[in-house]
Design an enzyme around this catalytic site. Structure first.
Site, PDB file in Angstrom:
ATOM      1  N   HIS A 257      26.248 -47.164 -27.585  1.00 48.86           N
ATOM      2  CA  HIS A 257      25.848 -47.395 -26.117  1.00 48.86           C
ATOM      3  C   HIS A 257      24.422 -48.140 -26.038  1.00 48.86           C
ATOM      4  O   HIS A 257      23.659 -48.154 -25.105  1.00 48.86           O
ATOM      5  CB  HIS A 257      25.566 -46.092 -25.377  1.00 48.86           C
ATOM      6  CG  HIS A 257      26.809 -45.176 -25.119  1.00 48.86           C
ATOM      7  ND1 HIS A 257      27.910 -45.560 -24.429  1.00 48.86           N
ATOM      8  CD2 HIS A 257      27.030 -43.928 -26.237  1.00 48.86           C
ATOM      9  CE1 HIS A 257      28.673 -44.442 -24.576  1.00 48.86           C
ATOM     10  NE2 HIS A 257      28.271 -43.816 -25.324  1.00 48.86           N
TER      11      HIS A 257
ATOM     12  N   SER B 215      30.751 -39.694 -22.527  1.00 45.60           N
ATOM     13  CA  SER B 215      31.198 -40.722 -23.446  1.00 45.60           C
ATOM     14  C   SER B 215      32.707 -40.999 -23.778  1.00 45.60           C
ATOM     15  O   SER B 215      33.589 -41.248 -22.781  1.00 45.60           O
ATOM     16  CB  SER B 215      30.261 -41.055 -24.742  1.00 45.60           C
ATOM     17  OG  SER B 215      30.572 -42.164 -25.136  1.00 45.60           O
TER      18      SER B 215
END
Length: 363
Positions: free
Chosen positions: A265, A152
């Protein structure tokens, strides 16, 4: 087998200046295809073949952690190496506060906030590169790395290491990313939870069962495909509570609510995308010098414009970390290094393949 930690001597006898990272370029499997033929000019723009790294053959990887790896005290070792300490000084000028003080002395709640943890992990991870560089044999290890990726937020660190953008530009992006994600999280009640002990199919069934009991605004989905037996679910608060309530009936070993601001996300982060797109459009991004594997599709991208689009999509797309790790190992990866705070990535790698070799470089 536990991941090995690299012991760095202090004080260090051999220091290197904080110059640019090695300029060694990725070697194409067909040497006759030089980079000159991998791009074409369209008007004033140069279009790079995005598939430049498609046939990459990894041997040594740098892996960078994401949000959640932060811990009070991180960055302390970096002060023993001038090049690493300099990164925090540069960060202070960009952020407008003493980042190192927050890392070493800050209250955990403060460091855990999205707006602080993301810049802190980014800087500390790149400081770990400088610690390694100063260690005997460290430069040789850095030169040997032929693929990189990050979890990420860590994708930005990986791109900085691969010279797709400067340390400063990367930090500005990470700062804005953290702020935009925090604002998006504040706009709706949402959360994330790790489901431990189930395969991805079972976790999907758990999400489906929870979604039958909540409104559309509280729907949940798998957001992080980390490794077998560990998948993170994101969504509305009521949906997350339903997942937690049903988890045991699906034979999950346990659930762990994550210390993040909201449903990362997923579409809950849509408000952050436009701000990130604008910042990326204004940032100079170059073709990485080595492959950087994307969280969105587990593939390396060479075209700067494609990289910008991928980074904008990343905040609303599930993280394909399990696929990334399995692909690297299948392609022949021999050795990995986790650089930055914590040992989260080492633990994930060992869950995928117990025999995988990884060292932790902690700043």
């Amino acid at each position: 087998m536990s991941a090995a930690s690299l012991a760095l001597p202090s004080p260090l006898s051999s220091l290197r200046s904080n110059g640019p990272l090695p300029s060694r370029r990725f070697r194409l499997t067909n040497p006759s295809r030089s980079r000159v033929f991998m791009s074409v000019s369209v008007g004033s723009q140069t279009v790079v073949d995005d598939a430049l790294f498609a046939d990459y053959k990894p041997t040594s990887a740098f892996l960078f952690p994401g949000q959640g790896a932060q811990a009070v005290g991180m960055g302390k070792e970096a002060q023993n190496v001038p090049a690493a300490a300099e990164l925090y000084k540069k960060a202070n000028n960009i952020l407008g506060f003493d980042l190192l003080d927050v890392c070493i002395n800050g209250h955990k709640e403060k460091l855990d906030s999205t707006v602080l943890s993301q810049p802190a992990i980014y800087v500390t991870s790149l400081a770990a590169v400088e610690l390694l560089r100063a260690h005997e044999g460290g430069q040789q290890i850095i030169d040997s790395v032929d693929v990189t990726c990050g979890l990420s937020l860590g994708e930005y660190t990986a791109l900085a290491f691969a010279e797709a953008f400067s340390f400063e530009d990367g930090l500005k992006l990470v700062k804005l990313r953290g702020e935009a994600m925090q604002e998006a999280a504040d706009a709706a009640k949402s959360a994330m939870v790790s489901i431990i002990g189930l395969d991805s199919e079972k976790v999907q069934q758990l999400c489906d069962a929870a979604n039958q009991e909540v409104d559309v605004a509280d729907k949940v989905q798998i957001a992080n495909y980390l490794c077998p037996g560990n998948y993170a679910v994101s969504g509305g608060l009521k949906g997350i509570e339903a997942v937690e309530a049903k988890a045991k009936s699906f034979k999950a070993r346990m659930t762990v609510r994550l210390a993040v601001a909201g449903a990362f996300h997923t579409s809950f982060m849509d408000p952050a995308v436009s701000r990130l797109e604008a910042a990326l459009a204004a940032t100079q991004i170059r073709t990485p010098r080595i492959p950087v594997i994307s969280n969105v599709d587990a593939e390396p991208h060479a075209d700067p414009e494609t990289i910008k689009k991928i980074l904008a999509r990343q905040v609303t797309s599930p993280v394909q970390w399990e696929t990334t790790v399995k692909t690297l190992l299948t392609k022949g990866l021999k050795k990995s290094y986790e650089l930055g705070p914590g040992k989260v990535i080492a633990g994930i790698l060992k869950r995928v393949d117990k025999s995988a070799e990884i060292e932790n470089i902690v700043a």
